[in-house]
Design an enzyme around this catalytic site. Structure first.
Site, PDB file in Angstrom:
ATOM      1  N   LYS A 420     116.873 -56.274  12.931  1.00 43.25           N
ATOM      2  CA  LYS A 420     116.556 -55.762  14.266  1.00 43.25           C
ATOM      3  C   LYS A 420     116.020 -56.877  15.168  1.00 43.25           C
ATOM      4  CE  LYS A 420     115.620 -50.966  12.852  1.00 43.25           C
ATOM      5  NZ  LYS A 420     116.585 -50.262  13.714  1.00 43.25           N
ATOM      6  N   HIS A 463     113.592 -42.339  19.129  1.00 46.48           N
ATOM      7  CA  HIS A 463     113.961 -41.879  17.786  1.00 46.48           C
ATOM      8  C   HIS A 463     114.774 -40.598  17.878  1.00 46.48           C
ATOM      9  CE1 HIS A 463     112.477 -39.901  13.804  1.00 46.48           C
ATOM     10  NE2 HIS A 463     113.675 -40.416  13.653  1.00 46.48           N
ATOM     11  N   ASN A 513     108.175 -37.769  11.318  1.00 46.07           N
ATOM     12  CA  ASN A 513     108.329 -38.152   9.912  1.00 46.07           C
ATOM     13  C   ASN A 513     106.989 -38.165   9.185  1.00 46.07           C
ATOM     14  OD1 ASN A 513     111.095 -38.377   9.813  1.00 46.07           O
ATOM     15  ND2 ASN A 513     111.123 -40.516  10.413  1.00 46.07           N
TER      16      ASN A 513
END
Length: 733
Positions: A420, A463, A513
């Site tokens: 990334k 996200h 999450n």
């Protein structure tokens, strides 16, 4: 506020036109209902009026009831809110019944004035119930228009006569799917389902023509005619009896008894079918009031309607930042996630550049959109022109120079910080200086990823959840240096693709999450304790979760859980809490039982990938306990594992707005929608009980259930989350 306008044309037709002032869509308020009452009286009393057409002054007909009205009525009723709500609902029944009978003689059923409804666009909720009370319903031919009774999706059911009228019109068997699923229908399907009587390019003209030619017999509803029998049979009829048995089984099969509204709806239909129509309306009103008084109803309305709508309209958007709508989007990585992002962005009309390592990989990502559109064409929802136009918006290429001119980049490459970082540096050298850069990471902290950027104030996390085109939520993550324009850009983009955003501060696993992982881990822990996986998953389903933690692990893949566990352990070092759940996951990984994708996991699968049952090999390593735990104990472990993380997220400032905690939980992983979300659930059970239960669970199962200081403090003070952290109260202060 004149939400309804009244006029009479030269042919003697009175038009009652719904046009709510200051609102983009018509919604019903108490004041508007009172106005309708007066206008109906006026039309019926005027000898020059031959009939009535009810229509809309907006492009759509109605968006339903203003649910804030119900909250106001409850407050005004003081010590007897149920009576206040019941009286209001019965007032609505009286008005619509007056419209339905339209001045006809009670005995002969003659002399009434015909009433037609001209539905010129989308119509939902009370708008549909008004239409059902009219003698004739004409809807626009526009396939984009929808009509239905979606109240069940908000934790209530059609309480303005829609339940009784529609079930008596088509029978319980035909009405049950429409009422219990809350689906909106296009005009053709609505006509087939008898929701409307006719379709027309000009529904107002068609409605007027019907009014001028209607006969006395056309005005009498089936249930007001002598000898009426319910289609399919009433409950005491053999066929009707089987219908209601089947409907009851369907409701409990789909909801597991966790949602109060479907059971109340079915009770209203069943009991209403045993009595005359006016008594049936009274029964509907009683069941509707019963549901409104259930804390689940208030929580669902607040989270899935009021709070969700507020977030979509920019409740947490930084102030004084000009419009940041995306014109040209760059997507880095054409895998399943990147391809999905490209699809929804092109659907919203954006120019999309889809990047991958080579042309073949990039083309494969674009083919995802083509396959999606081909399915739409087979269902008649997509035209060849629309397909060509959408595909024309997506440029699939390995050439980074194509990103020039982009105003937003979304990176969706392999979940590795090094990969990334390399991509961030390469792309920032090409894109405009004011371009916002977003990472679609699901677990890696944004602040750490932003270190690779030369413009960390323009770096943010966006996200998505998989599959992108189906999931309703997008989680936006602010790094420590993320600036307000980046937040505004992300929010405006999410609004463009018509999804619901939440904005959270950076932390490992962010918010969603962070709460999901303890849920699946608790399920895995229970297996190591000898608890039956059947009990674990069914306990979750009976709480209203779409899937249990064991099934969810199989669906998302077991090796993903193993990767997350290893990465977390590496990041936390000695602070990482060792867990038997990890041992189970690593063992399954070693065996190659990686879940659905491998056709072997906690479940066995047949050759077509269909689950055939839980894998009995689990019991070789973790034998079933002779004595299984109580259902409620299993359910509370699964619930508290999640809600305590939500409290900690609020306590630590990861969550800045409790609305986002509740809405995000329901939309991201299906957290018990009947509860309104984790923080709403704590308000329902009460913080004192929650703190007490935490102490009991922690003593028995470990410190992961320890009561967070914030919850302890609130329990001691007898506070609720929406009392202490009410965002509306803060904004008003």
């Amino acid at each position: 506020m004149a939400d309804f306008k009244y006029s009479v044309d030269a042919d003697g037709v009175a038009f009652i036109t719904w046009d709510a002032e200051g609102k983009s869509m018509n919604v019903m308020t108490r004041e508007a209902f009172e106005l309708v009452d007066g206008l109906v009286d006026q039309a019926l009393a005027d000898d020059a009026v031959k009939g009535i057409v009810v229509t809309s002054g907006k492009s759509d007909f109605a968006g339903g009831m203003d649910l804030n009205t119900l909250a106001v009525i409850r407050e005004e009723a003081g010590d007897n809110p149920a009576q206040g709500l019941f009286d209001f609902v019965m007032g609505g029944h009286r008005i619509l019944r007056k419209l339905e009978l339209a001045g006809m003689d009670a005995k002969t059923k003659k002399g009434g004035k015909p009433v037609a409804c001209a539905i010129n666009g989308t119509c939902a909720g009370i708008g549909t119930e008004i239409a059902l009370a009219c003698h004739h319903r004409v809807m626009t031919n526009n396939p984009k228009a929808k009509i239905g009774l979606p109240e069940i999706l908000l934790g209530i059911f059609p309480g303005g006569g829609g339940t009784i009228r529609y079930s008596r019109m088509v029978g319980a068997m035909a009405a049950a799917p429409v009422l219990l699923e809350g689906k909106m229908m296009d005009p053709a399907k609505a006509k087939g389902a008898q929701m409307v009587d006719a379709l027309a390019d000009d529904p107002v003209a068609a409605a007027k023509e019907w009014v001028l030619n209607a006969k006395d017999a056309d005005l009498v509803k089936p249930w007001d005619a002598k000898g009426y029998k319910m289609p399919g049979g009433a409950p005491y009829h053999p066929a009707g009896f089987m219908t209601f048995v089947g409907a009851s089984a369907m409701v409990n099969g789909k909801t597991q008894g966790a949602f109060p509204a479907p059971k109340a709806l079915l009770s209203a239909i069943y009991e209403g079918a045993l009595v005359d129509f006016d008594t049936a309306l009274r029964i509907e009103a009683r069941w509707f009031t019963h549901v409104l008084m259930n804390p689940s109803s208030s929580a669902m309305i607040r989270s899935l309607f009021i709070n969700k709508q507020a977030l979509e309209k920019g409740a947490v958007r930084p102030k004084d930042i000009p419009d940041q709508r995306v014109k040209k989007l760059g997507v880095l990585g054409a895998g399943m996630m990147g391809a999905g992002i490209a699809l929804v962005s092109a659907q919203a009309g954006m120019e999309v550049v889809l990047i991958d390592r080579d042309q073949a990989a990039a083309d494969k990502g674009k083919a995802y959109t083509e396959a999606y559109l081909d399915k739409g064409m087979k269902r008649g929802k997509v035209t060849a022109e629309k397909k060509e136009a959408m595909l024309g918006l997506i440029t699939a290429t390995p050439d980074l120079d194509a990103l020039k001119g982009c105003d937003l980049i979304i990176e969706a490459v392999f979940e590795d910080p090094g990969v990334k970082a390399e991509m961030t540096k390469k792309v920032e050298a090409i894109i405009p200086e004011d371009c916002i850069f977003a990472s679609n990471t699901s677990t890696l902290p944004i602040t750490g990823l932003a270190k690779a950027s030369v413009r960390p104030e323009q770096f943010i996390g966006i996200h998505f959840f998989s599959p992108v085109e189906k999931m309703l939520l997008v989680e936006i993550i602010k790094g420590k240096e993320t600036g307000p324009r980046a937040v505004a850009k992300a929010l405006d983009y999410v609004r463009q693709i018509r999804k619901t955003p939440i904005v959270v501060n950076d932390a490992r696993f962010f918010y969603c999450n962070r709460c999901i992982i303890p849920y699946v881990n608790e399920g895995a822990r229970m297996i190591t304790e000898g608890v039956s996986p059947v009990l674990i998953d069914n306990a979750a389903r009976q709480l209203g979760f779409p899937v249990g933690p064991i099934q969810l692990t199989d669906e998302t893949s077991i090796d993903l859980g193993a990767k997350i566990a290893r990465a977390t352990k590496a990041a936390m070092g000695n602070a990482y809490p060792e867990s038997p759940a990890d041992d189970l996951i690593f063992w399954m990984e070693e065996l190659g039982r990686l879940g659905r994708k491998a056709n072997a996991g906690f479940f066995d699968y047949d050759d077509k990938g269909k689950r055939t049952g839980y894998w009995k090999g689990m019991q070789d390593k973790y034998p079933l306990a002779e004595e299984q735990p109580d259902l409620i104990e299993v359910q509370e472990r699964l619930m508290f594992a999640q809600v305590l993380e939500a409290v900690r997220a609020l306590e630590e400032g990861v969550l800045e707005d409790i609305r986002e905690g509740d809405v995000g939980a329901i939309l991201a992983w299906g957290f018990a929608p009947w509860s309104g979300g984790p923080l709403s659930w704590l308000d329902i059970i009460g913080t004192p009980y929650a703190a007490e239960r935490c102490d009991q669970l922690a003593a028995k199962y470990g410190q992961r259930f320890a009561c967070p200081p914030l919850l302890r403090e609130m329990a001691d003070k007898g506070q609720t989350f929406y009392g202490r952290f009410n965002p509306e109260a803060k904004s008003a202060a």
